[in-house]
Enzyme design. Structure first.
Site, short mmCIF file in Angstrom:
data_model
loop_
_atom_site.label_atom_id
_atom_site.label_comp_id
_atom_site.label_asym_id
_atom_site.label_seq_id
_atom_site.Cartn_x
_atom_site.Cartn_y
_atom_site.Cartn_z
N ASP A 1 23.19 18.07 43.54
CA ASP A 1 23.68 16.96 44.36
C ASP A 1 25.17 16.79 44.06
O ASP A 1 25.58 15.97 43.25
CB ASP A 1 22.90 15.69 44.06
CG ASP A 1 23.20 14.58 45.05
OD1 ASP A 1 23.98 14.83 45.99
OD2 ASP A 1 22.66 13.48 44.89
N ALA A 2 25.97 17.62 44.74
CA ALA A 2 27.40 17.69 44.45
C ALA A 2 28.28 17.15 45.57
O ALA A 2 29.45 16.86 45.37
CB ALA A 2 27.79 19.14 44.17
N LYS A 3 27.68 17.04 46.77
CA LYS A 3 28.38 16.49 47.95
C LYS A 3 29.74 17.16 48.15
O LYS A 3 30.76 16.49 48.33
CB LYS A 3 28.51 14.98 47.84
CG LYS A 3 27.15 14.27 47.78
CD LYS A 3 27.28 12.77 47.67
CE LYS A 3 25.93 12.10 47.64
NZ LYS A 3 25.16 12.37 46.39
N ARG A 4 29.75 18.48 48.14
CA ARG A 4 30.98 19.24 48.33
C ARG A 4 31.29 19.39 49.82
O ARG A 4 30.54 18.95 50.68
CB ARG A 4 30.85 20.60 47.65
CG ARG A 4 30.68 20.56 46.13
CD ARG A 4 31.85 19.86 45.45
NE ARG A 4 31.93 20.18 44.03
CZ ARG A 4 31.57 19.37 43.04
NH1 ARG A 4 31.07 18.18 43.31
NH2 ARG A 4 31.71 19.73 41.78
N THR B 1 24.10 19.79 48.10
CA THR B 1 24.43 18.81 49.14
C THR B 1 25.89 18.97 49.54
O THR B 1 26.76 19.20 48.71
CB THR B 1 24.17 17.37 48.65
OG1 THR B 1 24.93 17.12 47.47
CG2 THR B 1 22.70 17.14 48.36
#
Length: 277
Positions: A94-97, A121
């Site tokens: 869950d890194a939201k890159r 993510t």
């Protein structure tokens, strides 16, 4: 891991539970802080106690990056432990890159090749060329932020004032547009449990895709409502709970307490699957 393999695990375990490994050193049992790597020690205990109840784990990378190199090493040890001991379990970074193409390629390599996660993510704001580098990896999934569980989601994602001349909400445009991207079959989507009333419309746009649904538990999302409107013929849901499971106790019984909370959700999921069949 393919979606077919993930679906097989869901049916085998009678669970579509994802456990978020968001480790805050201020919240874990104090005795762990005396250990060389308290973050990994905490994660290992949680995994050992709950792996039979869930089909996925989701470390939020911010909780590791905040502790510098030691935090990143703990994340690496955690994913290595999962891939070695429980390769059947789906893993989510869950890194939201999300950045310009060459940068996204490097992000993808970091999480898919170096660390060995099954998925990551990604924020869609920069569009096609920022997401397609993630989608290029075989048997890996890109989990696109579509409709998030936080209050600020209403600022842009569902705000009718910025929906454009056709009146379609931004999150719907994200869903529809993403289907045209190369290798879009490798997409999954984040849809917050606190937005369960939107799931019927979402399923009209992406009926077959897997949805990662955070917000059940501490954020107040309702499992039954999510399943009612979001489940498809192959289940198509990963329901995430983080704080509600891993911080069930701050005493030495923390892993057992986490397992008890995870089992509560798994039992509910088993009932839903039984009704569906």
């Amino acid at each position: 891991m393919t979606t077919a393999q993930l679906t097989t695990q869901i049916q085998k375990k009678k669970s579509f539970l994802c456990i978020g490994l968001d480790v805050d050193l201020n919240k874990i049992p104090k005795y762990l802080l005396k250990l060389e790597d308290p973050i990994f020690a905490f994660n290992k205990a949680i995994i050992d106690a709950t792996h039979h109840l869930c089909v996925a784990y989701k470390p939020n990378t911010a909780f590791y990056e905040a502790y510098g190199i030691k935090g990143w090493q703990a994340l690496e040890k955690t994913i290595n432990y999962l891939n070695d001991k429980h390769p059947e379990i789906y893993t989510i970074a869950d890194a939201k890159r999300g950045d310009i193409g060459n940068t996204s390629t490097m992000y993808a390599k970091a999480f898919f090749e170096d660390l060995g996660f099954d998925s990551v993510t990604v924020a869609p704001y920069m569009g096609k060329d920022s997401v397609e580098p993630f989608l290029a990896f075989k048997d890996k999934h890109t989990i696109l932020l579509a409709l998030t569980s936080n209050q600020g989601a209403f600022d842009f994602q569902t705000n009718p004032e910025i929906s454009g001349v056709d009146g379609v909400e931004l999150y719907k445009k994200v869903l529809e547009t993403s289907k045209s991207w190369q290798n879009s079959e490798n997409l999954m989507y984040v849809v917050g449990a606190t937005k369960a009333e939107f799931l019927a419309d979402i399923r009209n746009i992406i009926p077959a895709s897997f949805l990662l649904v955070p917000g059940v538990g501490a954020q107040g999302g309702n499992l039954q409502e999510v399943c009612k409107y979001g489940m498809n013929s192959s289940v198509g849901l990963l329901i995430n709970s983080s704080r509600g499971i891993i911080y069930a106790s701050q005493d030495e019984d923390f892993a057992q307490a986490a397992a008890a909370k995870a089992e509560e959700l798994q039992v509910q999921m088993e009932a839903v699957l039984s009704e569906k069949s």
